[in-house]
Design an enzyme around this catalytic site. Structure first.
Site, PDB file in Angstrom:
ATOM      1  N   LYS A 153     -13.273 -56.315 -20.640  1.00 59.03           N
ATOM      2  CA  LYS A 153     -11.976 -56.823 -21.098  1.00 59.03           C
ATOM      3  C   LYS A 153     -11.193 -55.745 -21.831  1.00 59.03           C
ATOM      4  O   LYS A 153     -10.004 -55.537 -21.563  1.00 59.03           O
ATOM      5  CB  LYS A 153     -12.177 -58.025 -22.015  1.00 59.03           C
ATOM      6  N   ASP A 210      -9.169 -63.357 -22.017  1.00 59.57           N
ATOM      7  CA  ASP A 210      -9.676 -63.664 -23.351  1.00 59.57           C
ATOM      8  C   ASP A 210      -9.884 -65.172 -23.465  1.00 59.57           C
ATOM      9  O   ASP A 210      -9.793 -65.901 -22.482  1.00 59.57           O
ATOM     10  CB  ASP A 210      -8.715 -63.141 -24.425  1.00 59.57           C
TER      11      ASP A 210
END
Length: 218
Positions: free
Chosen positions: A122, A140
């Site tokens: 990420k 997220d």
């Protein structure tokens, strides 16, 4: 329930109307300071990170100065972000690798980024998208939750959610949509403020939904 294609089109149009030019939430100056800010944001709010990074970047905003600052001094500055021992070690570790292997520059290569201490998929994806303009769709907790509420992904894993969203939306929209999802999730479809039946997108996509939408955690 709207058919998936209509849901995707509505969501895309609605988010673009609400956030036509979404800003990057984390304050930064360049790829290095963005990388550090994203690393600090793990299990911490962007707001808190933005309160901490001015002091950190005033002391060190490049790998050379960060190493000179030292792990303990870094830890003292970033303590309010949480997980400060691990994050401080990661910051000094990645700074050393950037100097040793990348001439002190943040590489525009997701695999090289993912090899840095404290940098997962990420974080690497955020840097690729926001510093280098490479299409990515970092997922997220906000995005993971919304994708389930809106029937875009089963939510079995963050990786699966990312694959599903990339398949549904045009590649040219990924970078903006990543931010638009986040802003919408914070403003209208929060974990407590909407249970899948409250916000405009949830109501439009699922007008007949009568019970809260249970979502899987990331």
């Amino acid at each position: 329930m709207l058919p998936k294609a209509q849901r995707v089109a509505f969501i895309d149009t609605r988010l673009q109307a609400l956030y036509p030019d979404p800003p990057i939430p984390l304050d930064h100056r360049d790829p290095y300071t963005l990388l550090i800010a994203v690393l600090l944001s793990a299990q911490c709010t962007d707001e808190r990170v933005n309160q901490i990074t001015p002091a950190l970047f005033a002391a060190a905003d490049n790998p050379v100065d960060m190493l000179a600052l030292g792990t303990e001094a870094i830890r003292g500055i970033i303590r309010p972000c949480g997980l400060s021992p691990q994050k401080a070690r990661a910051i000094t570790g990645l700074s050393q690798i950037l100097l040793d292997e990348h001439d002190g520059e943040v590489p525009a290569d997701i695999e090289a980024l993912e090899r840095l201490p404290g940098v997962g998929h990420k974080t690497a994806s955020v840097v690729m998208a926001q510093s280098f303009g490479v299409p990515a769709f970092p997922v997220d907790t906000h995005i993971h939750r919304l994708a389930q509420r809106w029937g875009l992904s089963s939510g079995k894993s963050v990786a699966q959610t990312e694959r599903d969203l990339k398949r549904l939306f045009p590649r040219a929209r990924w970078n903006s949509l990543h931010l638009q999802f986040i802003f919408y999730g914070r403003e209208f479809c929060t974990a407590r403020g909407c249970d899948g039946r409250v916000c405009d997108i949830c109501r439009t996509c699922y007008p007949a939904r009568r019970h809260p939408k249970k979502t899987r955690k990331a």
